[in-house]
Design a protein around this motif. Structure first.
Motif, PDB file in Angstrom:
ATOM      1  N   ASN A 183       0.739  -1.250  -0.104  1.00 55.56           N
ATOM      2  CA  ASN A 183      -0.073  -0.004   0.144  1.00 55.56           C
ATOM      3  C   ASN A 183       0.818   1.221  -0.080  1.00 55.56           C
ATOM      4  N   ASN A 184       1.967   1.141   0.566  1.00 55.18           N
ATOM      5  CA  ASN A 184       2.764   2.372   0.547  1.00 55.18           C
ATOM      6  C   ASN A 184       3.796   2.201  -0.400  1.00 55.18           C
ATOM      7  N   PHE A 185       3.773   1.578  -1.661  1.00 53.37           N
ATOM      8  CA  PHE A 185       4.668   1.457  -2.523  1.00 53.37           C
ATOM      9  C   PHE A 185       4.730   2.948  -3.217  1.00 53.37           C
ATOM     10  N   PRO A 186       6.154   3.402  -3.198  1.00 51.54           N
ATOM     11  CA  PRO A 186       6.145   4.719  -3.879  1.00 51.54           C
ATOM     12  C   PRO A 186       6.173   4.917  -5.420  1.00 51.54           C
ATOM     13  N   ALA A 187       4.888   4.693  -5.956  1.00 48.80           N
ATOM     14  CA  ALA A 187       4.805   4.988  -7.310  1.00 48.80           C
ATOM     15  C   ALA A 187       3.595   5.503  -7.678  1.00 48.80           C
ATOM     16  N   THR A 188       3.587   6.548  -8.677  1.00 42.51           N
ATOM     17  CA  THR A 188       2.422   7.225  -9.207  1.00 42.51           C
ATOM     18  C   THR A 188       1.641   6.291 -10.182  1.00 42.51           C
TER      19      THR A 188
ATOM     20  N   VAL B 298       3.507   3.036 -12.536  1.00 43.74           N
ATOM     21  CA  VAL B 298       2.848   1.730 -12.856  1.00 43.74           C
ATOM     22  C   VAL B 298       2.455   1.298 -14.154  1.00 43.74           C
TER      23      VAL B 298
ATOM     24  N   ARG C  45      -0.245   9.021  -6.018  1.00 41.60           N
ATOM     25  CA  ARG C  45       0.304   7.742  -5.659  1.00 41.60           C
ATOM     26  C   ARG C  45      -0.752   6.689  -5.536  1.00 41.60           C
ATOM     27  N   ILE C  46      -0.441   5.574  -6.199  1.00 46.37           N
ATOM     28  CA  ILE C  46      -1.416   4.523  -6.395  1.00 46.37           C
ATOM     29  C   ILE C  46      -2.079   3.793  -4.883  1.00 46.37           C
ATOM     30  N   GLY C  47      -1.319   4.014  -4.035  1.00 56.77           N
ATOM     31  CA  GLY C  47      -2.199   3.792  -2.788  1.00 56.77           C
ATOM     32  C   GLY C  47      -3.067   4.652  -2.258  1.00 56.77           C
ATOM     33  N   GLU C  48      -3.356   6.047  -2.784  1.00 55.16           N
ATOM     34  CA  GLU C  48      -4.327   6.678  -2.579  1.00 55.16           C
ATOM     35  C   GLU C  48      -5.442   6.696  -3.371  1.00 55.16           C
TER      36      GLU C  48
ATOM     37  N   ARG D 212       6.521  10.794  -3.916  1.00 57.97           N
ATOM     38  CA  ARG D 212       5.504  10.484  -4.550  1.00 57.97           C
ATOM     39  C   ARG D 212       5.717   9.400  -5.605  1.00 57.97           C
TER      40      ARG D 212
ATOM     41  N   ASN E  95       0.053   8.157   2.771  1.00 54.70           N
ATOM     42  CA  ASN E  95      -0.854   7.119   3.491  1.00 54.70           C
ATOM     43  C   ASN E  95       0.492   6.422   4.175  1.00 54.70           C
TER      44      ASN E  95
END
Lengths: 240, 272
Positions: free
Chosen positions: A89-94, A98, A128-131, B214, B272
């Motif tokens: 969930n906190n993977f730093p990728a936009t 991805v 960020r994908i986790g959001e 980010r 998050n």
């Protein structure tokens, strides 16, 4: 029409069970195939075999006449949308990051924007994908699957945890990809109504293939539908 | 402290070499942290301790034997993990203790602890020669080049192995590649902070950066910056107080992490 997918005598045996027993069918280019069947019917095994994740099968799987066991490039013709997009969930990728991961040629960078626009998620590209919400994530993973212009799109029961509005949007995207862009779609689903609405072919799987043909034929045959529903219901009760 | 300290050759070499190692370990570390392999660096460092002892015992340059043992252990741990279905943390624990144990046995045979052993345990960045700096720079350059070359493949298989496989990425080979690069990086970093504190260099700047970044590249850049800042500050602080730099480097990076956590708790970071 060309054969997009040709599966012949596919059998997968696990120590305790036979997951798939002598399954054969053909998907023509431009088809929209809905694969239905109860839990444990072998849908995941079928997908894993088609995607190259399970190689312990007998029989053959061909994409555009190429045997996937002999081809090193067949993955280029397929895009895959997983059931649940799994990642930290906190993977730093936009969102762009991805989609870029799947991009084969670095020089095609502008395709990322193109595909994000096509799925109406361009404004999310730097998020960020986790959001993201479930529906947004689903579209990101479709975008990722489409970025290399695949000829076949394979979707694994991809509507769990998505709200109705997003499900409708997702359906219209699939329909457009199939009818306008001519992408062959193979879609596994539990939702008979949705399959009836979208797919023009149905494959009914329960370890063996007990129906494969035009969806009109399947849905107009009450006996078949009943049989399927019963099989599914038994499974359902078995699970609860 | 005056700036005169920066004119000393040993200090210039320490800062330059330290910064190179900082960049290298933060890059490799980011992939390891995201793969939940945070302690892997630690395990490799401990096993390379066995390699160092072997080198000292055999009269070979200890870092060469450490490179060999470290890469070998990296491959063995990966094989054991998949072959015997042992969990990641358990296999790391096995590797970690067997490396130290082998080192202790070899050291005991060769007549006990020497100054050399301590410099490998706690680092010796102020003692690096011009030759060391050149070797480390070349090695770091080569490792970073390989990462750049396979960047998409390594990132994709870190993100999700199954999907990467479906996209035609040879995930097993990429995993072995990353692990070998990690082995090389660990031994290279030993000179900076020593065997005992290596995982700090791999993990702390990345855990901090993930809270700010980010995009992936942004996170990587932030991590490198924090890492270099910690190493340079740590070396300078250690000089002022005449203490060992390994400790001050790690404490500085922990301080950056603590400040970041404070900022996040205050609601100033929306991640998050």
């Amino acid at each position: 029409m060309l054969n997009a997918v040709e599966i012949s005598n596919l059998t997968v045996k696990y120590p305790e069970v036979i997951a798939l027993d002598d399954v054969s069918f053909v998907v023509k280019q431009g088809d929209f195939l809905g694969i239905i069947g109860p839990n444990g019917a072998g849908k995941s095994t079928l997908f894993d075999s088609m995607l190259g994740l399970n190689t312990t099968y007998t029989g053959t799987i061909k994409f555009f006449d190429e045997d996937i066991k002999k081809s090193k490039t067949y993955h280029k013709s397929i895009g895959y949308v997983p059931q649940r997009p799994e990642f930290e969930n906190n993977f730093p990728a936009t969102v762009s990051d991805v989609v870029r991961m799947a991009l084969e040629k670095k020089s095609d960078e502008n395709k990322i924007d193109e595909v994000l626009q096509r799925l109406w998620i361009h404004e999310l590209r730097n998020r960020r994908i986790g959001e993201l919400s479930g529906g947004q994530l689903q579209r990101v993973f479709i975008a990722k699957a489409l970025v290399n212009d695949p000829k076949i799109l394979i979707l694994d029961e991809p509507i769990t945890g998505v709200d109705q509005q997003n499900i409708d949007l997702f359906f219209s995207i699939l329909k457009e990809l199939n009818s306008k862009n001519g992408i062959t779609i193979i879609w596994s689903s539990h939702d008979l109504d949705a399959v009836n609405k979208l797919a023009n072919h149905v494959a009914c799987l329960n370890r063996t293939l007990f129906f494969h043909g035009e969806s009109e034929k399947f849905f107009s045959d009450d006996e078949l539908v009943k049989q399927y529903s019963e099989a599914s219901m038994q499974e359902h009760m078995h699970h609860h | 402290m005056s700036f005169e300290v920066l004119t000393y050759g040993f200090m210039q070499r320490a800062i330059l070499t330290g910064a190179i190692i900082a960049i290298l370990s933060s890059v490799i570390g980011l992939f390891l942290v995201l793969r939940r392999y945070s302690l892997f660096g630690d395990a490799l460092a401990h096993s390379s301790f066995g390699g160092i002892a072997l080198g000292l015992f055999a009269g070979v340059y200890p870092l060469w034997t450490a490179y060999g043992v470290s890469i070998l252990s990296a491959l063995i741990i990966t094989k054991i993990k998949t072959r015997y279905n042992i969990s990641g943390d358990a296999s790391i624990a096995v590797l970690l203790s067997s490396g130290i144990a082998a080192g202790l046995v070899i050291i005991s045979f060769s007549g006990g602890f020497t100054l050399d052993i301590f410099s490998f345990l706690f680092g010796s960045i102020l003692l690096v020669s011009v030759n060391d700096t050149v070797v480390i720079a070349a090695l770091a350059g080569a490792i970073l080049m390989v990462i750049l070359l396979f960047f998409r493949q390594i990132l994709y298989s870190t993100f999700n192995e199954k999907q990467a496989k479906v996209s035609g990425i040879p995930v097993e080979k990429i995993n072995y590649l990353l692990i070998i690069l990690a082995g090389l990086t660990v031994v290279t970093s030993i000179q900076l902070v020593g065997v005992l504190l290596i995982s700090a260099l791999f993990v702390i700047p990345n855990v901090t950066a993930i809270m700010y970044g980010r995009s992936f590249k942004q996170t990587m850049f932030i991590s490198m910056s924090f890492s270099v800042l910690s190493v340079v500050s740590g070396i300078l602080i250690s000089y002022v107080f005449d203490i060992t730099p390994a400790g001050t480097i790690v404490i500085f990076s922990v301080a950056l992490l603590a400040i970041t956590m404070g900022i996040k708790s205050a609601g100033l970071l929306s991640k998050n």
